[in-house]
Design a protein around this motif. Sequence first.
Motif, PDB file in Angstrom:
ATOM      1  N   THR A   5      31.858  58.510  10.009  1.00 37.94           N
ATOM      2  CA  THR A   5      32.314  58.007  11.286  1.00 37.94           C
ATOM      3  C   THR A   5      33.202  59.082  11.876  1.00 37.94           C
ATOM      4  O   THR A   5      34.014  59.669  11.190  1.00 37.94           O
ATOM      5  CB  THR A   5      33.123  56.705  11.156  1.00 37.94           C
ATOM      6  OG1 THR A   5      33.800  56.697   9.917  1.00 37.94           O
ATOM      7  CG2 THR A   5      32.245  55.492  11.281  1.00 37.94           C
ATOM      8  N   HIS A  10      35.543  58.433  20.967  1.00 40.29           N
ATOM      9  CA  HIS A  10      34.211  58.269  21.524  1.00 40.29           C
ATOM     10  C   HIS A  10      34.144  56.905  22.191  1.00 40.29           C
ATOM     11  O   HIS A  10      34.439  55.897  21.574  1.00 40.29           O
ATOM     12  CB  HIS A  10      33.149  58.358  20.426  1.00 40.29           C
ATOM     13  CG  HIS A  10      32.958  59.748  19.913  1.00 40.29           C
ATOM     14  ND1 HIS A  10      31.950  60.566  20.345  1.00 40.29           N
ATOM     15  CD2 HIS A  10      33.662  60.475  19.009  1.00 40.29           C
ATOM     16  CE1 HIS A  10      32.014  61.726  19.726  1.00 40.29           C
ATOM     17  NE2 HIS A  10      33.052  61.695  18.905  1.00 40.29           N
ATOM     18  N   HIS A  13      29.400  53.568  22.885  1.00 41.87           N
ATOM     19  CA  HIS A  13      29.043  52.875  21.664  1.00 41.87           C
ATOM     20  C   HIS A  13      27.597  52.386  21.687  1.00 41.87           C
ATOM     21  O   HIS A  13      27.227  51.503  20.914  1.00 41.87           O
ATOM     22  CB  HIS A  13      29.982  51.684  21.437  1.00 41.87           C
ATOM     23  CG  HIS A  13      31.395  52.101  21.177  1.00 41.87           C
ATOM     24  ND1 HIS A  13      32.460  51.245  21.370  1.00 41.87           N
ATOM     25  CD2 HIS A  13      31.911  53.270  20.747  1.00 41.87           C
ATOM     26  CE1 HIS A  13      33.583  51.884  21.066  1.00 41.87           C
ATOM     27  NE2 HIS A  13      33.267  53.104  20.688  1.00 41.87           N
ATOM     28  N   GLN A  18      25.344  56.118  18.770  1.00 43.60           N
ATOM     29  CA  GLN A  18      25.676  55.958  17.359  1.00 43.60           C
ATOM     30  C   GLN A  18      24.684  56.716  16.473  1.00 43.60           C
ATOM     31  O   GLN A  18      25.081  57.341  15.475  1.00 43.60           O
ATOM     32  CB  GLN A  18      25.679  54.473  16.986  1.00 43.60           C
ATOM     33  CG  GLN A  18      26.810  53.686  17.632  1.00 43.60           C
ATOM     34  CD  GLN A  18      26.781  52.231  17.227  1.00 43.60           C
ATOM     35  OE1 GLN A  18      26.755  51.914  16.035  1.00 43.60           O
ATOM     36  NE2 GLN A  18      26.765  51.338  18.197  1.00 43.60           N
ATOM     37  N   ARG A  19      23.424  56.667  16.825  1.00 44.30           N
ATOM     38  CA  ARG A  19      22.425  57.399  16.048  1.00 44.30           C
ATOM     39  C   ARG A  19      22.589  58.906  16.224  1.00 44.30           C
ATOM     40  O   ARG A  19      22.348  59.670  15.276  1.00 44.30           O
ATOM     41  CB  ARG A  19      21.025  56.950  16.453  1.00 44.30           C
ATOM     42  CG  ARG A  19      20.674  55.567  15.911  1.00 44.30           C
ATOM     43  CD  ARG A  19      19.367  55.042  16.444  1.00 44.30           C
ATOM     44  NE  ARG A  19      18.955  53.832  15.733  1.00 44.30           N
ATOM     45  CZ  ARG A  19      18.039  52.985  16.176  1.00 44.30           C
ATOM     46  NH1 ARG A  19      17.414  53.220  17.335  1.00 44.30           N
ATOM     47  NH2 ARG A  19      17.718  51.917  15.471  1.00 44.30           N
ATOM     48  N   GLU A  21      25.313  60.464  16.391  1.00 41.39           N
ATOM     49  CA  GLU A  21      26.379  60.890  15.490  1.00 41.39           C
ATOM     50  C   GLU A  21      25.878  61.165  14.082  1.00 41.39           C
ATOM     51  O   GLU A  21      26.555  61.842  13.299  1.00 41.39           O
ATOM     52  CB  GLU A  21      27.472  59.819  15.429  1.00 41.39           C
ATOM     53  CG  GLU A  21      28.310  59.708  16.675  1.00 41.39           C
ATOM     54  CD  GLU A  21      29.470  58.740  16.501  1.00 41.39           C
ATOM     55  OE1 GLU A  21      29.865  58.505  15.347  1.00 41.39           O
ATOM     56  OE2 GLU A  21      29.969  58.229  17.508  1.00 41.39           O
ATOM     57  N   HIS A 133      28.341  55.483   7.491  1.00 43.89           N
ATOM     58  CA  HIS A 133      28.375  54.302   8.350  1.00 43.89           C
ATOM     59  C   HIS A 133      27.284  54.384   9.414  1.00 43.89           C
ATOM     60  O   HIS A 133      27.546  54.746  10.563  1.00 43.89           O
ATOM     61  CB  HIS A 133      29.739  54.165   9.031  1.00 43.89           C
ATOM     62  CG  HIS A 133      30.880  53.974   8.083  1.00 43.89           C
ATOM     63  ND1 HIS A 133      31.630  55.023   7.625  1.00 43.89           N
ATOM     64  CD2 HIS A 133      31.382  52.864   7.510  1.00 43.89           C
ATOM     65  CE1 HIS A 133      32.569  54.560   6.801  1.00 43.89           C
ATOM     66  NE2 HIS A 133      32.432  53.256   6.711  1.00 43.89           N
ATOM     67  N   ALA A 135      24.504  53.005  12.193  1.00 40.32           N
ATOM     68  CA  ALA A 135      24.517  51.912  13.164  1.00 40.32           C
ATOM     69  C   ALA A 135      24.016  50.637  12.496  1.00 40.32           C
ATOM     70  O   ALA A 135      23.166  50.668  11.611  1.00 40.32           O
ATOM     71  CB  ALA A 135      23.652  52.274  14.365  1.00 40.32           C
ATOM     72  N   HIS A 174      33.899  52.524  16.545  1.00 36.48           N
ATOM     73  CA  HIS A 174      32.772  53.409  16.803  1.00 36.48           C
ATOM     74  C   HIS A 174      31.492  52.632  17.102  1.00 36.48           C
ATOM     75  O   HIS A 174      30.409  53.189  17.039  1.00 36.48           O
ATOM     76  CB  HIS A 174      32.560  54.340  15.610  1.00 36.48           C
ATOM     77  CG  HIS A 174      33.716  55.254  15.376  1.00 36.48           C
ATOM     78  ND1 HIS A 174      33.835  56.494  15.967  1.00 36.48           N
ATOM     79  CD2 HIS A 174      34.839  55.101  14.622  1.00 36.48           C
ATOM     80  CE1 HIS A 174      34.956  57.070  15.583  1.00 36.48           C
ATOM     81  NE2 HIS A 174      35.590  56.246  14.767  1.00 36.48           N
ATOM     82  N   GLY A 175      31.646  51.359  17.404  1.00 38.89           N
ATOM     83  CA  GLY A 175      30.492  50.521  17.682  1.00 38.89           C
ATOM     84  C   GLY A 175      30.484  49.326  16.761  1.00 38.89           C
ATOM     85  O   GLY A 175      30.881  49.420  15.592  1.00 38.89           O
ATOM     86  N   ARG A 178      29.818  49.113  12.631  1.00 40.13           N
ATOM     87  CA  ARG A 178      29.772  50.401  11.939  1.00 40.13           C
ATOM     88  C   ARG A 178      30.556  50.357  10.630  1.00 40.13           C
ATOM     89  O   ARG A 178      30.135  50.918   9.625  1.00 40.13           O
ATOM     90  CB  ARG A 178      30.333  51.502  12.839  1.00 40.13           C
ATOM     91  CG  ARG A 178      29.467  51.866  14.020  1.00 40.13           C
ATOM     92  CD  ARG A 178      28.165  52.535  13.626  1.00 40.13           C
ATOM     93  NE  ARG A 178      28.329  53.834  13.020  1.00 40.13           N
ATOM     94  CZ  ARG A 178      28.502  54.967  13.701  1.00 40.13           C
ATOM     95  NH1 ARG A 178      28.556  54.940  15.035  1.00 40.13           N
ATOM     96  NH2 ARG A 178      28.604  56.117  13.080  1.00 40.13           N
TER      97      ARG A 178
END
Length: 237
Positions: A5, A10, A13, A18-19, A21, A133, A135, A174-175, A178
């Motif tokens: 993470t 950021h 989200h 997320q992907r 990242e 972590h 998504a 981070h969403g 996560r």
Amino acid sequence: MTAHTRHGHHHDHSLEAQREEMTAASWDERYGGSDRVWSGRPNQRLVEQASELAPGTVLDVACGEGGDAIWLARQGWKVTAVDVSEVALERVTRHALDAGVDDHIKVGFYDAMADPRPAHGHTFDLVTVSFLHPAEPDFAEVYRGIAEAVAPGGRLLVTAHHPEDVATGARHDHGAGRLFEPDRVLAALGVDPGDSTDSADSPWEVEVAETPDRVQETPDGPLAVRDTVVRLRRRLG
């Protein structure tokens, strides 16, 4: 110690963000921006959970710069360290050489989004994954793929940031989903947490499913955080 993470600010989200990242490009950029991203010390939870195990073969998933891999090698494990970042893997090789354990460590590329299985077949006595972590929609597939690498009688060790850290302000959001609790890992692998060690229907025996606290040193001083720790043993049958 590695973490998948980001600890920057950021605000996007979306699932796509997320992907992103999780990609090699994202992590190569992250590692390329600094000579060392992590401390080089092993993950505290790995030390706690693996110190009592007899050394054998171990797969270190999302190995980062190799702090865990080097500690494991020093304990006598034969280590395969995998990560999505080639920059990180080059550092693992260099740090292992510097530490004199390069004969105990080999590295390999692992992209969870392309293929969640870091190895084919039930291969390793221990598979450890620290702070990976994905998504939430990808979580079960990724962790099931990782778990496939555990040999009969072997163990899967998962360490992660607990979602309470977002609520306390210790970590950024981070969403949704996560960060996760032990039950998420158990559910992904079809383990009923209420059955624990006695379910004949599951290939897994639950040895540890905890949410311990620790103090993390930061540039701003000590910070109280909570981890998710799961250790499962694959049954021999």
